[in-house]
Scaffold this motif. Sequence first.
Motif, PDB file in Angstrom:
ATOM      1  N   ALA A 118     -20.391  33.558 -42.409  1.00 12.97           N
ATOM      2  CA  ALA A 118     -21.527  33.259 -41.529  1.00 12.97           C
ATOM      3  C   ALA A 118     -21.448  31.772 -41.214  1.00 12.97           C
ATOM      4  CB  ALA A 118     -22.836  33.585 -42.229  1.00 12.97           C
ATOM      5  N   TYR A 119     -21.876  31.393 -40.005  1.00 12.45           N
ATOM      6  CA  TYR A 119     -21.765  30.000 -39.587  1.00 12.45           C
ATOM      7  C   TYR A 119     -22.822  29.695 -38.535  1.00 12.45           C
ATOM      8  CZ  TYR A 119     -19.831  31.515 -35.134  1.00 12.45           C
ATOM      9  OH  TYR A 119     -19.680  32.077 -33.894  1.00 12.45           O
ATOM     10  N   THR A 120     -22.924  28.417 -38.198  1.00 10.03           N
ATOM     11  CA  THR A 120     -23.698  27.974 -37.052  1.00 10.03           C
ATOM     12  C   THR A 120     -22.861  26.961 -36.293  1.00 10.03           C
ATOM     13  OG1 THR A 120     -25.873  27.237 -36.282  1.00 10.03           O
ATOM     14  CG2 THR A 120     -24.935  26.049 -38.160  1.00 10.03           C
ATOM     15  N   ALA A 121     -23.243  26.708 -35.046  1.00 13.43           N
ATOM     16  CA  ALA A 121     -22.513  25.765 -34.197  1.00 13.43           C
ATOM     17  C   ALA A 121     -23.355  25.468 -32.969  1.00 13.43           C
ATOM     18  CB  ALA A 121     -21.163  26.355 -33.771  1.00 13.43           C
ATOM     19  N   SER A 122     -23.006  24.407 -32.273  1.00  8.58           N
ATOM     20  CA  SER A 122     -23.664  24.074 -31.004  1.00  8.58           C
ATOM     21  C   SER A 122     -22.842  24.635 -29.848  1.00  8.58           C
ATOM     22  CB  SER A 122     -23.813  22.554 -30.876  1.00  8.58           C
ATOM     23  OG  SER A 122     -24.633  22.055 -31.900  1.00  8.58           O
ATOM     24  N   ILE A 123     -22.416  25.855 -30.009  1.00 10.96           N
ATOM     25  CA  ILE A 123     -21.639  26.562 -28.994  1.00 10.96           C
ATOM     26  C   ILE A 123     -22.327  27.893 -28.752  1.00 10.96           C
ATOM     27  CG2 ILE A 123     -19.409  27.620 -28.441  1.00 10.96           C
ATOM     28  CD1 ILE A 123     -18.118  25.639 -30.345  1.00 10.96           C
ATOM     29  N   GLU A 124     -22.399  28.281 -27.504  1.00 11.28           N
ATOM     30  CA  GLU A 124     -23.026  29.538 -27.103  1.00 11.28           C
ATOM     31  C   GLU A 124     -22.017  30.409 -26.368  1.00 11.28           C
ATOM     32  OE1 GLU A 124     -26.079  30.375 -27.989  1.00 11.28           O
ATOM     33  OE2 GLU A 124     -26.376  28.436 -28.968  1.00 11.28           O
ATOM     34  N   PRO A 125     -22.287  31.696 -26.237  1.00  7.81           N
ATOM     35  CA  PRO A 125     -21.377  32.573 -25.486  1.00  7.81           C
ATOM     36  C   PRO A 125     -21.117  32.105 -24.049  1.00  7.81           C
ATOM     37  CG  PRO A 125     -22.877  33.890 -26.782  1.00  7.81           C
ATOM     38  CD  PRO A 125     -23.343  32.458 -26.902  1.00  7.81           C
ATOM     39  N   SER A 126     -22.006  31.316 -23.496  1.00  3.74           N
ATOM     40  CA  SER A 126     -21.795  30.796 -22.137  1.00  3.74           C
ATOM     41  C   SER A 126     -20.731  29.695 -22.091  1.00  3.74           C
ATOM     42  CB  SER A 126     -23.110  30.266 -21.560  1.00  3.74           C
ATOM     43  OG  SER A 126     -23.623  29.226 -22.380  1.00  3.74           O
ATOM     44  N   ASP A 127     -20.320  29.178 -23.241  1.00  5.30           N
ATOM     45  CA  ASP A 127     -19.246  28.181 -23.320  1.00  5.30           C
ATOM     46  C   ASP A 127     -17.909  28.926 -23.291  1.00  5.30           C
ATOM     47  OD1 ASP A 127     -20.945  25.875 -23.593  1.00  5.30           O
ATOM     48  OD2 ASP A 127     -21.317  26.486 -25.671  1.00  5.30           O
ATOM     49  N   LEU A 128     -17.464  29.240 -22.101  1.00  7.62           N
ATOM     50  CA  LEU A 128     -16.342  30.154 -21.912  1.00  7.62           C
ATOM     51  C   LEU A 128     -15.025  29.683 -22.513  1.00  7.62           C
ATOM     52  CD1 LEU A 128     -17.088  31.385 -18.284  1.00  7.62           C
ATOM     53  CD2 LEU A 128     -17.792  32.388 -20.483  1.00  7.62           C
TER      54      LEU A 128
END
Length: 189
Positions: free
Chosen positions: A118-128
Amino acid sequence: MKKLLLFLYDSFAEFEVITLVTALKRTDYTLVTFSTKPKGEAVTALSTLCYLPARSVQDIDVDEFAALVIPGGAPHPFLHAQKLIQVIRSFYEQNKLIAAICGGPSLLGAAAILNEIAYTASIEPSDLEYEHVMNWENKRNERLVIDKNVITATGSNYLDFAEEVLRRLGGVEPEDKNPLQYFREPSMS
């Protein structure tokens, strides 16, 4: 002597790791920087400040280090840097501490680590540019996530990130709930 390895690359966000780097001075860890560029070639951070990494990724022996820190920024050009990905994967397989913040976890994805934690990041699925390496099912909507030997954080949570890395390295007392108070609240000292 204990060593911590810090990955530097063009566009890395130094503000996400500078507090950690500063606080490391209070520990018995030595910081070693590296990049994918040849030794002696500078990288330009997000701020446009230039840094001269101590080593090239070609010169990294994972056995020499206790931990790896990967700052955010725009690491997508390195998602296919095979030697870098091998170094990251080796840290994970040897159960050594890995800490990645903001966009840095995308390099963990390139090393197939995000399939296992499990993780977190400042990346979203919209960041192609990152979609092919991210495992969105394992992403948590949290500021900081610790799973196995990996610490991940969103970019604006750099103080919590630094504190947790310091805790894992034994650089602060476990009962110290706010070891970086100096950086959190302004004072007259």
